[in-house]
Design a protein around this motif. Structure first.
Motif, PDB file in Angstrom:
ATOM      1  N   ILE A  87      -5.338   7.061  -5.235  1.00 27.82           N
ATOM      2  CA  ILE A  87      -5.116   7.801  -3.991  1.00 27.82           C
ATOM      3  C   ILE A  87      -4.130   8.942  -4.222  1.00 27.82           C
ATOM      4  O   ILE A  87      -4.355  10.088  -3.796  1.00 27.82           O
ATOM      5  N   ALA A  88      -3.022   8.643  -4.912  1.00 24.40           N
ATOM      6  CA  ALA A  88      -1.997   9.655  -5.144  1.00 24.40           C
ATOM      7  C   ALA A  88      -2.531  10.786  -6.029  1.00 24.40           C
ATOM      8  O   ALA A  88      -2.189  11.953  -5.827  1.00 24.40           O
ATOM      9  N   ALA A  89      -3.373  10.446  -7.009  1.00 24.32           N
ATOM     10  CA  ALA A  89      -3.968  11.483  -7.850  1.00 24.32           C
ATOM     11  C   ALA A  89      -4.887  12.377  -7.017  1.00 24.32           C
ATOM     12  O   ALA A  89      -4.946  13.596  -7.231  1.00 24.32           O
ATOM     13  N   GLY A 128      -1.564  10.312   5.770  1.00 25.68           N
ATOM     14  CA  GLY A 128      -2.434   9.423   6.534  1.00 25.68           C
ATOM     15  C   GLY A 128      -3.165   8.403   5.687  1.00 25.68           C
ATOM     16  O   GLY A 128      -3.940   7.594   6.214  1.00 25.68           O
ATOM     17  N   GLU A 129      -2.914   8.398   4.366  1.00 24.82           N
ATOM     18  CA  GLU A 129      -3.555   7.423   3.483  1.00 24.82           C
ATOM     19  C   GLU A 129      -2.917   6.042   3.677  1.00 24.82           C
ATOM     20  O   GLU A 129      -1.794   5.921   4.154  1.00 24.82           O
ATOM     21  N   VAL A 130      -3.667   5.028   3.300  1.00 22.56           N
ATOM     22  CA  VAL A 130      -3.168   3.653   3.390  1.00 22.56           C
ATOM     23  C   VAL A 130      -3.098   3.081   1.980  1.00 22.56           C
ATOM     24  O   VAL A 130      -4.127   2.945   1.304  1.00 22.56           O
ATOM     25  N   PHE A 131      -1.902   2.759   1.538  1.00 24.21           N
ATOM     26  CA  PHE A 131      -1.698   2.180   0.220  1.00 24.21           C
ATOM     27  C   PHE A 131      -1.898   0.668   0.256  1.00 24.21           C
ATOM     28  O   PHE A 131      -1.695   0.021   1.290  1.00 24.21           O
ATOM     29  N   GLY A 145       3.591   1.270  -2.162  1.00 21.10           N
ATOM     30  CA  GLY A 145       3.031   0.478  -1.070  1.00 21.10           C
ATOM     31  C   GLY A 145       3.343   1.162   0.249  1.00 21.10           C
ATOM     32  O   GLY A 145       3.943   2.242   0.288  1.00 21.10           O
ATOM     33  N   MET A 146       2.952   0.534   1.325  1.00 21.51           N
ATOM     34  CA  MET A 146       3.301   1.043   2.645  1.00 21.51           C
ATOM     35  C   MET A 146       4.746   0.638   2.952  1.00 21.51           C
ATOM     36  O   MET A 146       5.119  -0.526   2.792  1.00 21.51           O
ATOM     37  N   SER A 147       5.549   1.616   3.363  1.00 14.44           N
ATOM     38  CA  SER A 147       6.964   1.318   3.555  1.00 14.44           C
ATOM     39  C   SER A 147       7.584   2.250   4.573  1.00 14.44           C
ATOM     40  O   SER A 147       6.982   3.235   5.016  1.00 14.44           O
ATOM     41  N   ASP A 148       8.813   1.936   4.935  1.00 13.57           N
ATOM     42  CA  ASP A 148       9.657   2.791   5.752  1.00 13.57           C
ATOM     43  C   ASP A 148       9.873   4.105   4.996  1.00 13.57           C
ATOM     44  O   ASP A 148      10.290   4.088   3.837  1.00 13.57           O
TER      45      ASP A 148
END
Length: 299
Positions: free
Chosen positions: A80-82, A129-132, A210-213
């Motif tokens: 996703i990050a790439a 807006g991506e979801v890790f 990951g998804m985080s604050d």
């Protein structure tokens, strides 16, 4: 760094030779490896391969940390990050073995506008807006580390003080109803994971992503890059210019800085407990704990 001029296959680290033997696809991608230069890294062993088909980064896990990371989640988030243009694309990845091959990056520099460039990169990531895969909860991470160190004999007074402070932070946030909107986060924004060239900024080592604050990446970047007040302002202004959500309030960002330092300190103590270099990692932990307590005193 100076490069050896007469490296032969016999000089290449045995771990690299073993990885090439176990993963013949790497040899197909690289061609014959002429040199394998060790790079800095605490969690993994990283080598810059100089091969017939170019230069590459080969990441191998350390034995001490090999089983502690979700490599499949890392791989998903890396893709996703790439796709966002923030990560070096994987040329080869073996999630079970923790082996990763990417192209190498040359012409590295530390530009004066680094704070702004990092702010733009994180703003793009957090606002994508991506979801890790996975979740990185700072307080849960702290609690898990503290449980692992329940019998650790060094620094007992400091650890008791730290525990009381972290619990106070958790209660303050619960009372204030400060639950953040979670965003895709890198999780380990240390300088060694931020490769800057004249044209690009690449973030590497997505193993803690990951998804985080959003405050986690922001606080960690400010701390580990040693930003002064002016650089912090530049960093947050650049972040604000592209991120969807506002910059966390000053009080929450300050608490997160202390959490990041606390978690870094406990990570270092885990290395001591596992038998790694006691002087190096205990010193690292003491520096981070001092920053936590100094910040508490000055607040």
């Amino acid at each position: 760094m100076p490069h050896p001029t007469n490296t032969s296959p016999a000089d290449i680290d045995e771990a690299v030779i073993a990885a090439l033997a176990a993963h013949p696809d790497i040899a197909l991608l690289c061609g014959e490896v002429r040199q394998a230069e060790p790079q800095a890294g605490l969690t993994n062993r990283v080598f810059r391969l100089r091969a017939d088909k170019g230069d590459f980064f080969l990441r191998l896990p350390r034995v001490e940390t090999a089983g502690s990371i979700n490599r499949k989640g890392e791989a998903e988030n890396l893709v996703i990050a790439a796709g966002l243009g923030l990560a070096l694309p994987a040329l080869f990845i073996d999630c079970d073995a923790g082996v990763l091959l990417t192209a190498a990056v040359s012409d590295l520099e530390k530009p004066e506008d680094l704070p702004a460039r990092l702010g733009l990169a994180l703003g793009a990531l957090h606002g994508s807006g991506e979801v890790f895969h996975g979740r990185l909860d700072p307080h849960e991470t702290y609690l898990a580390q503290r449980r692992q160190l329940r019998n650790f004999q060094d620094l007992p007074d400091e650890l008791r003080t730290l525990e009381a402070l972290m619990e106070r932070f958790a209660k303050e946030e619960a009372v204030g109803g400060e639950g953040p909107v979670l965003v895709p986060s890198h999780g380990d924004m240390s300088p060694g994971n931020c490769l800057v060239t004249p044209d690009r900024l690449w973030l590497i080592d997505w193993e803690y992503s990951g998804m985080s604050d959003p405050a986690w990446d922001l606080a960690y970047t400010i701390l580990e890059h040693g930003f002064d007040q002016a650089q912090e302002v530049q960093f947050l202004a650049a972040y604000r210019s592209v991120a969807e959500d506002p910059v966390p309030a000053n009080a929450r960002l300050a608490r997160m800085k202390s959490r990041c330092d606390a978690i870094s300190a406990l990570w270092a103590l885990e290395q001591v407990a596992s038998g790694r270099d006691r002087i190096r990692f205990l010193g690292f932990a003491k520096v981070r704990l001092k920053r936590v307590f100094d910040r508490k005193t000055s607040s």
